[in-house]
Design an enzyme around this catalytic site. Structure first.
Site, PDB file in Angstrom:
ATOM      1  N   PRO A 145      23.241  18.802  20.396  1.00  0.00           N
ATOM      2  CA  PRO A 145      22.535  18.259  21.576  1.00  0.00           C
ATOM      3  C   PRO A 145      22.678  19.217  22.759  1.00  0.00           C
ATOM      4  O   PRO A 145      23.800  19.561  23.147  1.00  0.00           O
ATOM      5  CB  PRO A 145      23.249  16.941  21.868  1.00  0.00           C
ATOM      6  N   GLU A 146      21.571  19.657  23.288  1.00  0.00           N
ATOM      7  CA  GLU A 146      21.575  20.521  24.470  1.00  0.00           C
ATOM      8  C   GLU A 146      21.219  19.672  25.688  1.00  0.00           C
ATOM      9  O   GLU A 146      20.957  18.481  25.564  1.00  0.00           O
ATOM     10  CB  GLU A 146      20.545  21.646  24.271  1.00  0.00           C
TER      11      GLU A 146
END
Ligand SMILES: [Zn+2]
Length: 277
Positions: A2-3
């Site tokens: 997850p960015e």
């Protein structure tokens, strides 16, 4: 992984389900995340109300009555809001059961995520920004204090490559490996360029392309990410088509030159040797 765009989308997805809700019970099934989940957390959180959700870098901050619950998704974490009676599965390590009959559930197969508590100290209201994990972070890429003049100043004494510098969270937060490569492509800047060689106009261009790249991904996330109240457990990390990332040897979408791959700071970098100077 997850960015920032996934975390922002998670924040927007969860906020309406959690804001204003009172916590009934906390379940820790496995405390062994990146740091141990504090074992006194169930006692602390019971009966507290979640007043608001915010994001700082890739941390989700749930502001409660007497402090802030800090959540991080690590490499593989995802959060979802489900009916309270939904059976937990193997990697569901942490639950916040709410009085309205729903549960916020953290799933994290690789367990690099985090669940931490920051008590509010008397007289220091909302001092979450001083938490050791947050105190030394650079500006948010989508807010005004990340601008051309700031980036120009921040890079003057840095001879490291511009790609490594924009991925340094002391300079700016949330520019992960994919977004660094993509932003530099859109700005026409070669990733190996020494950061202190970047002119002010090129800093301005890069600030804009970082913002645009992240914003486009957040916009796409809002439309493609699964419903946060869906019980199917797959985290909805975005599938996107990139200009350079992961396209080694393929033709540049602008000029047709083969995309090159190099390694910088142990991370892969992708760029077009013609479009990026
Ligand atoms: Zn090109």
């Amino acid at each position: 992984m997850p960015e920032l765009p996934e975390v922002e989308t998670t924040l927007r997805g969860l906020s309406p389900h959690l804001s204003g809700q009172r916590i009934k019970q906390v379940t820790i099934r496995n405390p062994h995340l990146r740091w141990p989940i504090p074992d006194n957390l169930p006692g602390i959180l019971r009966t507290q109300t979640i007043h608001s959700l915010q994001r700082r870098a890739k941390y989700l901050l749930l502001q409660c009555d007497s402090g802030t619950l800090i959540l991080h998704l690590g490499m593989s974490g995802s959060l979802r809001v489900l009916p309270a009676n939904t059976p937990a599965e193997k990697h569901d390590h942490f639950d916040l059961l709410l009085h309205n009959g729903t549960v916020m559930r953290l799933r994290d197969p690789r367990r690099f995520g985090a669940v931490l508590w920051h008590p509010e100290q008397t007289g220091k209201q909302r001092d979450i920004a001083l938490h050791p994990l947050l105190a030394n972070l650079g500006p948010e890429p989508l807010l005004d204090d990340f601008n051309a003049a700031y980036l120009y100043r921040a890079t003057r004494k840095r001879s490291a490559s511009i790609k490594q510098v924009i991925m340094d969270s002391h300079v700016v937060v949330g520019v992960g490996n994919i977004y660094a490569s993509e932003s530099l492509f859109h700005a026409g800047i070669r990733p190996q360029l020494a950061a202190n060689k970047l002119s002010l106009p090129r800093c301005a261009r890069l600030v804009q392309t970082i913002r645009d790249t992240l914003s486009a991904s957040i916009a796409q996330g809002g439309s493609t990410l699964r419903d946060f109240t869906d019980s199917d457990g797959k985290p909805g990390y975005f599938q996107q088509s990139y200009m350079v990332y992961g396209r080694t040897g393929e033709p540049c979408r602008i000029c047709g030159t083969a995309i090159k791959q190099i390694v910088q700071g142990q991370r892969s970098t992708f760029y077009c040797p013609s479009c990026q100077k």
